[in-house]
Design a protein around this motif. Structure first.
Motif, mmCIF file in Angstrom:
data_model
loop_
_atom_site.group_PDB
_atom_site.id
_atom_site.type_symbol
_atom_site.label_atom_id
_atom_site.label_comp_id
_atom_site.label_asym_id
_atom_site.label_seq_id
_atom_site.Cartn_x
_atom_site.Cartn_y
_atom_site.Cartn_z
ATOM 1 N N PHE A 11 0.582 -1.137 0.007
ATOM 2 C CA PHE A 11 0.111 0.037 -0.019
ATOM 3 C C PHE A 11 0.862 1.234 0.130
ATOM 4 C CE2 PHE A 11 -1.294 3.651 2.959
ATOM 5 C CZ PHE A 11 -2.342 3.708 1.969
ATOM 6 N N ASP A 12 1.953 1.124 0.638
ATOM 7 C CA ASP A 12 2.831 2.679 0.932
ATOM 8 C C ASP A 12 3.401 3.174 -0.463
ATOM 9 O OD1 ASP A 12 3.003 1.844 3.464
ATOM 10 O OD2 ASP A 12 4.679 0.999 3.400
ATOM 11 N N TYR A 13 3.332 2.179 -1.678
ATOM 12 C CA TYR A 13 3.613 2.866 -3.029
ATOM 13 C C TYR A 13 2.541 3.359 -3.497
ATOM 14 C CZ TYR A 13 7.671 -0.014 -1.950
ATOM 15 O OH TYR A 13 8.908 -0.321 -1.033
ATOM 16 N N PHE A 14 1.248 3.424 -3.145
ATOM 17 C CA PHE A 14 0.222 4.309 -3.810
ATOM 18 C C PHE A 14 -0.543 4.987 -2.738
ATOM 19 C CE2 PHE A 14 0.728 -0.371 -5.426
ATOM 20 C CZ PHE A 14 0.622 -0.134 -6.857
ATOM 21 N N ALA A 15 0.040 5.248 -1.598
ATOM 22 C CA ALA A 15 -0.582 6.179 -0.667
ATOM 23 C C ALA A 15 -0.587 7.616 -1.234
ATOM 24 C CB ALA A 15 0.200 6.209 0.570
ATOM 25 N N ASP A 16 -1.428 8.593 -0.897
ATOM 26 C CA ASP A 16 -1.604 9.789 -1.360
ATOM 27 C C ASP A 16 -1.757 10.802 0.260
ATOM 28 O OD1 ASP A 16 -1.413 12.294 -2.862
ATOM 29 O OD2 ASP A 16 -2.861 11.543 -4.488
ATOM 30 N N ALA A 17 -1.856 12.061 -0.121
ATOM 31 C CA ALA A 17 -1.748 12.868 1.002
ATOM 32 C C ALA A 17 -2.965 12.864 2.024
ATOM 33 C CB ALA A 17 -1.397 14.281 0.544
ATOM 34 N N ASP A 18 -4.102 12.706 1.119
ATOM 35 C CA ASP A 18 -5.463 12.529 1.962
ATOM 36 C C ASP A 18 -5.960 11.099 2.367
ATOM 37 O OD1 ASP A 18 -5.825 11.531 -0.514
ATOM 38 O OD2 ASP A 18 -7.448 13.005 -0.880
ATOM 39 N N ASP A 19 -4.892 10.201 2.185
ATOM 40 C CA ASP A 19 -5.324 8.836 2.508
ATOM 41 C C ASP A 19 -5.413 8.786 4.098
ATOM 42 O OD1 ASP A 19 -4.754 5.945 3.313
ATOM 43 O OD2 ASP A 19 -4.921 5.867 1.080
ATOM 44 N N PRO A 20 -6.728 8.034 4.628
ATOM 45 C CA PRO A 20 -6.669 8.282 6.023
ATOM 46 C C PRO A 20 -5.542 7.461 6.890
ATOM 47 C CG PRO A 20 -8.347 6.879 4.908
ATOM 48 C CD PRO A 20 -7.641 7.699 3.951
ATOM 49 N N ARG A 21 -5.060 6.509 6.378
ATOM 50 C CA ARG A 21 -4.200 5.776 6.822
ATOM 51 C C ARG A 21 -2.782 6.455 6.934
ATOM 52 N NH1 ARG A 21 -4.996 0.345 3.173
ATOM 53 N NH2 ARG A 21 -5.520 2.172 1.702
#
Length: 573
Positions: free
Chosen positions: A535-545
């Motif tokens: 998941f880390d390689y698709f995370a974006d700034a507004d992701d809740p995680r």
């Protein structure tokens, strides 16, 4: 422009151009003030952390990032060395920069968004941070950090060469006293160092706006006005073809190549491809990218940055315009110096006030990347050498302090580099750095997609590629002076054609890394622990995680850092 006027203009290469110099100083003063005022841009409570001082708080939007990356990638190298190479050696040595920037942006689109995401999730500031987290290997991380730090030195030096060329054509920098001779360059260096120290990455972000406006203005005016003054494009290409075909008295060979001829296709193609693969491995390219506010900002910039490639093509052709104009780039020492050709062309062909604008565009075009490069190199030292190896318990404020001091030292080394080495080889300084940076490509980019490659195989491949590339470049002699590091082309083993040494070293690097990976995996040698998850390689700034991670880390003063500030040892999630 008549031949008589061209000769008279070429002869007038001494004395101070007061009007041009005044315009240059005024615009230089403007960006200096902007640099010091930049602390108020996207203002933070404190700049005492690498997140704020070194990455601008990771809050730059699409347009700010576009100007910052444009100012970062299109440097004094663009304005000075590329047209100079076209003027002196022709298309193979100069115009390859245009296709390599075209190839570059799809590469950025594919891998840089992944690097931004994983860096945002884990608080990575440098690529060496990512490698440390991906493999839990201090040695491999150190190799990436040292390569980036060392390779950035000649690139910063190249920016100072651009400033020096402008000052020399404007009539400054003469005399026998070494201090007086280089005093203007020392002053420019001091101002650059001061506002970089105080404002961090915000300074070049603000100055980049001024720089790009000046560049577009100067190039559009030049490309519209100059061809009509020298007989049109047919006369320009004809003069360039004649000069390249003429025999160089020092070598007994043609001066250069008007277009890549027989046996030059490999050289042209490998220079373009190898340079494209290497450019975004540099710390300054990564720093400018990681300062953006979101993953999509990276992708949008990869889509709109090719506008700069068009401008770069026009810039390169100005080297041939200078041939048709009869420009004589003679330094204050009375010796020919191709690096002066573009400033001299503008001084010869334009009113003094507009020549001053052009001089300012080149000088400011050097300040922006020099600032970003010194910050990026300093971040690398602070995070991956000082904190990792010298003071593991360093606080964010201590990291920032060390990075600020190192940014000054990096620029000082670059200044020494400029003052002691042959300026005729300015473009080769950067190409040598490209040889080194390309050897980190497998470690960084391959690892963004897979952990199949073994960390020990990657380290050995990197070492062999570095040695092969450096020795190969050292053995290339300048045909005129006989000095080492005279170029970046050599015979490609097994093909027998001339090609970019960096790409040959890269292939050797990958083959060795792959072979050792097969052997080490068969022996079940540990490949380290990976602190990242898919998941880390698709995370974006507004992701809740991501927001949860930021909240979990907020208590220790560095919202992006691991709780103990040691990259690579966080538990898997």
């Amino acid at each position: 422009m008549s031949p008589q006027v061209a000769v008279l203009a070429a002869e007038d290469t001494s004395g101070i151009n007061g009007v041009a110099l005044s315009v240059l100083i005024a615009l230089f003063a403007l960006v200096t003030v902007a640099g010091f005022m930049a602390t108020r841009f996207k203002q933070a409570d404190s700049l005492e952390s690498l997140e704020e001082w070194g990455l601008g708080g990771r809050k730059f939007g699409t347009w700010i990032t576009w100007f910052l990356l444009g100012g970062d990638l299109y440097t004094a190298y663009t304005f000075v060395a590329v047209p100079a190479a076209m003027f002196a050696l022709g298309s193979v040595a100069g115009f390859f920069a245009v296709p390599y920037t075209i190839v570059l942006y799809p590469i950025i689109f594919i891998f840089m968004a992944r690097l931004w995401s994983v860096s945002h999730r884990h608080g990575y500031v440098t690529t060496a941070d990512f490698v440390r987290g991906r493999y839990d290997d201090r040695g491999l991380s150190l190799a990436v950090a040292v390569t980036g730090f060392v390779a950035t030195m000649p690139y910063i030096a190249l920016q100072l060469v651009g400033i020096q060329a402008v000052l020399e054509v404007a009539g400054l920098g003469g005399g026998d006293n070494i201090v007086a001779k280089d005093a203007p360059l020392f002053i420019a260096f001091a101002l650059l160092a001061a506002y970089t120290y105080s404002s961090g990455l915000r300074a070049p972000a603000v100055i980049a706006f001024v720089k790009d406006i000046l560049i577009y203005l100067v190039i559009i005016v030049a490309i519209v006005y100059l061809p009509g003054q020298v007989g049109g494009w047919e006369a320009i290409f004809g003069a360039a073809e004649d000069k390249m075909a003429a025999t160089n008295e020092a070598t007994g060979k043609p001066n250069g190549a008007f277009i890549p001829g027989t046996g030059q296709g490999w050289a042209y193609a490998t220079l373009a491809l190898g340079s494209a693969l290497a450019l975004f491995m540099y710390p300054h390219s990564i720093t400018a990218s990681l300062s953006s506010s979101s993953r999509n900002t990276i992708r949008r910039n990869a889509a709109i940055l090719p506008a700069y490639s068009f401008v770069l093509g026009l810039l390169a052709l100005l080297g041939w315009v200078a041939i048709a104009a009869g420009t004589q780039p003679i330094g204050l020492d009375g010796e020919p110096n191709a690096q002066l050709v573009i400033p001299q062309l503008f001084e010869d062909m334009f009113p003094a006030w507009f020549a001053g604008v052009a001089f300012a565009a080149i000088a400011i075009g050097a300040l922006v990347p020099a600032a970003i490069m010194s910050i990026a190199a300093a971040n690398t030292f602070s995070r991956n050498i000082y904190k990792e190896w010298l003071k593991k318990d360093a606080t964010p404020a201590q990291e920032a302090k060390v990075s600020k001091l190192m940014s000054l030292l990096v620029k000082a080394f670059a200044l020494i580099f400029v003052l002691t080495l042959d300026k005729q080889n300015a473009i080769n300084f950067q190409l040598l750095g490209g040889i080194w940076m390309l050897q980190t490509f497998p470690v960084i980019v391959f690892s963004l997609f897979t952990r199949w490659f073994h960390r020990h195989g990657l380290l050995v491949g990197w070492a062999v590629g570095m040695v092969y590339g450096t020795v190969g470049a050292y053995n290339v002699k300048n045909p005129v002076t006989g000095k080492a590091f005279g170029g970046s082309l050599d015979n490609i083993p097994g093909i027998g054609e001339m090609g970019y040494i960096a790409l040959t070293a890269f292939v050797i690097n990958v083959v060795i890394a792959a072979a050792l990976t097969v052997a080490l995996n068969a022996l079940k040698v540990s490949n380290g622990r990976d602190e990242t998850i898919p998941f880390d390689y698709f995370a974006d700034a507004d992701d809740p995680r991501v927001q949860k991670d930021l909240a979990d880390h907020a208590h220790h003063g560095d919202p992006y850092g691991d709780p103990d500030d040691i990259p690579g040892n966080a538990p898997a999630r």
